[in-house]
Structures are given as C-alpha cells and as structure tokens.
Scaffold this motif. Structure first.
Motif: not given
Ligand code: ADP
Ligand code: MG
Length: 603
Positions: A391-404, A424-430
C-alpha cells in the motif's frame, strides 16, 4: 538446438496431423455433397447454413475472441442484402459490382458506429448494437424506396457470363466457397501478429496497450471485418431468396446469430460453423414440431432457443466444440524460425545516461494520496529498487511512469523527453516495458505467442498480410526473438504450453520475457520474484545482472529483500505514498526509519 530437442515438439506428429487433415476432410465432404443424390431440400438447407456461417464467423472474431458482444450483425447482413437488391433491381448493375458497393457501405457504417461505441466500455456496446439493430430494422421497414415491410421483389439470381447459378447445387458452390474462404481468412488472421493483438483484447486494454497494441483500432478493425462478412452473407441471401424484406435482418436474427456462435463454441471457427448448422436444422424441426405439440401456431422455437442459450452459457460456456477441441491434440508450431532475421533494435542509451527522471509525481484517488510528490532517477546500466510496505504506492508509481494512470501533478522524463501526458502505448513505443504485479496474459495462447505479443511494435504486418499469408518471414523473426527471450529467462522448455497452464512463478518469467521482447531501454518489474522458487530467484537475479551489463535500466519493485539488496545499485523507499529515504543497499539496511516502517512501529 534446445528447441529441436524439446520433447514436446517431436511427440506424436501423427495425432496433430488431425488438425491439419480435419479441415481438409471437412472441405472434401462439403465439396462432395452436391454430387450425392441428396434431395433438393437438403441442398437448400446447406445453402442457408453456408449463408449463416459468414456472420457467425464474424462473431467468432468479434465476440468469441475479441470479447465484444454485438446483437446487430443481422442489420449488417441487411445492408448487404438491401444494397444489392435495390441497385440490381433499380439500376441494373451487376451483382458482382453491388457486392463491393455493399461491402463499402457496410464497412463504412461499421467504422462510424464502431468509432463511436467501442470507446465505451462494459455494456454500452451490446446496448448500442441493439439500438442500431432496431433503428435499421424500422428504417428498412419505413422507407418507400425500399418497399417498406414488403421489401424489394424480383431480385435476380446470381449469374456469371450468362451462366445461371440457380438456387441449388451451383449456388451451393458459390456459398460454400465464400464460407470456406472466410473461415480460413479468420483462422489465418488469428494466427498472426494482428491475431495475437486481437486475442489480447478480451483481457482488458491495460496489458495490450502496454505492449503497444492500439486496442481501439483493433476493436474497430474486427467490428468492421465482422460487418463485412455479414454484408457478403446479405448479398448471397438476396440473390438466393430473390426478394428482401426487413424481417430476416431484425434483432431476433441478431440474437440467433449470437446463439449460433455461443452454442458452437464462440472462439472456434469450426465450432461456429457447426453452431450455424445445428441452430438452422433445429429451428426447422421445432417450427414444425412445437405448434403440433402445443396445438396453436406461433414462433415457439424462440422460447426453446432462449432456454437453450441460458443452459449453454451456464453449463457449456465454451460451446459444443470444446468437446471436440479437448480431444484434439494441441496444435504444435513446427520450429521454422531458426534462420530468421533479427528484428529492428533500438539505439541504446550511453552508460550512465539518465534514462528515467521522475519529478515530484503525485496521484490522488479521491481523498487518498497514493503517491505523494515522489522523485527519483534511474540511469542506464543501473538497477533501482523501489521498496516499501504494502500500500506504499509502488505499483501506482509504476502506473504513473508507464502511462496507465494520469498524473495528478509532477513530471516524468524518459531519455530527456517529457512523457507525463502520454498514454501507455506511446510510452511503450519510446522504449519503456513492464510487467504487472497481477500477471496479465492471454491464457489460451501458448507461452511463445504471449511473449511474441511483447514484440508487437517491432513488427509491421497487418491483418490483410496475415489473411494472405505473406507475413511469414516477419512471423519467424518475431518467434525467434520470443524464443530467445524465453530461453534467457529459463523458460525455453515451455514454448508450446498454454500460458494458462503455467505455475505462478513461470507466469512471471513469461511476463519478463514478454517485456524484454519489446527491446526496452527501461524495464519496470513489479514483484517479479513473487511465487518463484529459490533456484528460479537466483536465475532471475542472474538475468537482471546480465541485462544491466548490456546497458538496460531497471526499476524493480520487490519484497524479497535478499534479492533486492543483492542486485540493486540504488534503492528508493516509500511509505504511505511518501518518499521515506533513498541510498545504497547498505545505507537502506542500516536505516532506522526503514526498519521502523517495515516493522510498523512509530518513527
Ligand atoms: P503498493 O504497490 O506499494 O502495494 P499501490 O500502489 O498498489 O501500493 O497502492 C497504493 C494505495 O493506493 C493503496 O492504498 C491502494 O488501495 C490505493 N490504490 C491503488 N490503485 C488504486 C485505484 N485504481 N483506485 C483507488 N485506489 C487505489
Ligand atoms: Mg504493488
């Protein structure tokens, strides 16, 4: 070499031949039928079944595989039928021309309806298709030009160079030629780069978009393709019946098409054809039998169908074909990609270059601040650990970085470019690739196919290339890369297994191989070691070190502290969404604050 020695690949080639020879046998039987002394009645029945097979094949793609339910397929059949009936009767155009006009009209309407409704999630699409089916039905029934509810009479039969096809054996040849061609087109499409993208749609868009799949485009694509198959069916129908009126294109028939596909086996091409046959034959029998039993005339067969739909959905969710399919050996892809070319690769960042720069990112859910102004950096050739209690916010951090998820505030830069507002798709493209804390894969695809989905953005070939089978060189390159990444994470023995049959730890390794297939510059792993055995964890550590050595930048969320302390160069500790501290593994291990956070004591 290992793949060649894989026992799963050399086993029982005679049994898997059934999958190759089965469809061929079916075609031979279909081809032989009109030459047998069958009564005309049965040939006409078979013609109907062939005509119904086309929209049902569209529904295999759309509903069975893509997970999108449409009640409106009969309306698309109607567009095809009315277009050819109106134009051939009123303008004298050849049916071979009006076929394409009908296809264009249907495709266009489907593209417009799809673009509006497929953005919405959940029940909106089925509801929209019902609305669409009803309005088109009443439109057909009320337009003077279309003959209102009487329809258009005197439609000509099909002919070619003055040669009449009639309504029986020759027409049978035309109908089933279309049906079989469509069946193979759908089968080939599903076994391709586009097909893997289509098969990933039903599981929600998150994983597919993270692999670079434009989910909306693929949804609209299968919606249009399904509509066009329906349109061909309508064209055949008009020239078979020689008259069109609104009743076969209404909502009732739309439901019946869905029933055919659900009964046969929604995700199976051959099952769908069987479903079309069973429903048509059953309907005819019931239409005669039920009024006799009950004693008054009426469409009682609909009630029986209604009950059957419920029973099938409850007790046979995979349809009747599932029984057959289970007894057939799994199709084994022969390993033909050893000599395939390399896929295009990305320019690697220079060692030490800042790859990811996270600046005061914040995410709030209602009143909860899940990520509270977190900042950190990762460099090329560095493994950064992101740790903290649940619950610290790690997965949410991932979701923010990857555009989810969208940022509430803050900025994310990837290789110098602001990517904060991108999807998410544009970030994956990069060049950002990730795994998920809760594994997301296509359970009924093989391990190899799932991993090849990760290389989606490194291929180019589309649906038409797949149907024409001119995508094979690229397919071999994709599979070679997928196998290479699977070997790398120690999954080389499981290439042809269904992903859904894997153990938890293996599923995580599959996700890592899939992320690596994208040729990322930054890899985000969310609890990759959860569910792995000790040996597998050691192997994972080795792979991650090797990737780092190749200049990959890795962001790692992990609860196994042994692994984290062992392989991370730098660690960021989060607690309740906030940045608690960061430093080298030994600094973090020596920190009282971190100890307190993990033990849950006050600090
Ligand atoms: P961690 O991965 O560190 O265990 P998460 O990032 O999953 O933590 O969750 C952080 C907090 O945000 C938790 O309190 C969680 O309940 C909340 N949260 C996460 N995702 C959502 C969401 N989509 N909607 C609402 N709350 C969420
Ligand atoms: Mg988490």
């Amino acid at each position: 070499m290992e793949a060649l020695l894989d026992p799963t690949q050399t086993q029982a080639p005679d049994k898997s031949a059934l999958r190759t020879w089965g469809p061929l046998a079916l075609i031979l039987v279909l081809a032989a039928l009109p030459f047998l002394p069958l009564p005309d009645f049965w040939i006409i029945q078979l013609n109907y079944i062939g005509i119904y097979t086309l929209p049902v094949l569209g529904l295999v793609l759309l509903t069975g595989v893509g997970g999108l339910t449409s009640f409106g397929q009969a309306a698309f059949v109607g567009i095809g039928a009315y277009t050819t009936a109106y134009l051939t009767v009123n303008t004298g155009l050849s049916p071979w021309v009006t076929l394409f006009i009908g296809l264009a009209l249907t495709g266009l309407s489907a593209a417009i309806i799809g673009a509006i409704t497929l953005r919405m999630s959940g029940h909106y699409l089925p509801l929209a298709t019902i609305a669409w089916a009803l309005s088109l039905y009443y439109l057909m029934g009320n337009l003077d030009a279309l003959g209102k509810y009487d329809g258009i009479l005197g439609v000509k039969g099909l002919s070619l160079f003055g040669f009449e096809f009639g309504q029986q054996r020759l027409f049978y040849g035309v109908v089933w030629l279309f049906a079989i061609l469509a069946a193979f087109a759908v089968i080939r499409l599903l076994d391709s780069r586009s097909g893997r993208a289509i098969r990933s749609l039903a599981g929600g868009s998150q994983m597919a978009e993270a692999m670079g799949v434009n989910t909306l485009r693929f949804k609209i694509g299968i919606f249009v393709l399904a509509a066009m198959l329906a349109s061909i069916s309508g064209w055949l129908f008009a020239h078979f019946q020689r008259t069109v009126n609104p009743s076969p294109f209404g909502l009732k028939m739309g439901i019946e098409y869905l029933f055919m596909v659900v009964l046969g086996g929604a995700a199976h091409v051959w099952g769908a054809i069987a479903g079309a046959g069973i429903v048509k034959l059953l309907e005819d029998q019931l239409q005669v039998l039920l009024p006799k039993l009950i004693g008054t005339a009426g469409s009682y067969e609909l009630i029986v169908f209604g009950i059957m739909i419920v029973l099938v959905l409850k007790y046979l969710p995979d349809g009747l074909w599932a029984f057959v399919d289970r007894r057939l050996p799994r199709p084994r892809r022969s390993v033909d990609w050893q000599g395939a070319r390399d896929l295009p690769a990305r320019a690697r960042p220079a060692a030490g270059e800042v790859v990811l720069d996270v600046q005061a990112i914040r995410k709030t859910f209602g009143g909860l601040v899940a990520v509270n102004d977190i900042s950190f950096q990762t460099r090329a050739g560095q493994i950064v650990g992101l740790i903290g209690p649940n619950g610290a916010g790690k997965s949410t951090t991932f979701n923010l970085v990857t555009g989810v998820l969208g940022l509430t505030s803050g900025a994310v830069r990837f290789r110098g470019e602001a990517i904060g507002g991108l999807g998410a798709r544009q970030i994956a493209q990069r060049g950002v690739s990730r795994t998920f804390q809760h594994v997301k894969m296509v359970a009924d695809m093989t391990v190899l196919e799932n991993v090849a989905l990760g290389a989606h953005l490194r291929g180019r070939k589309g649906a038409i290339a797949a149907m024409l089978r001119i995508d094979r060189a690229e397919e071999r390159a994709l599979f070679r890369e997928a196998e290479r990444q699977l070997q790398r994470v120690g999954m080389g023995e499981h290439l042809h297994e269904l992903a859904g049959n894997l153990a938890m730890g293996q599923q995580r390794l599959l996700e890592i191989a899939r992320a690596l297939c994208a040729d990322p510059a930054l890899l985000l792993l969310d609890e990759p070691a959860a569910g792995l055995r000790h040996k597998e964890k050691e192997a994972l550590g080795k792979v991650l070190r090797q990737l780092r050595g190749e200049g990959m930048s890795i962001l790692l969320v992990e609860h196994d502290m042994g692994l984290v302390m062992d392989i991370c160069d730098h660690i960021v500790v989060m607690e309740f969404g906030t940045h608690l501290m960061e430093g080298t593994p030994s600094e973090v291990q020596g920190s009282d604050k971190v100890r307190a956070a993990y033990l849950g004591t006050e600090h």
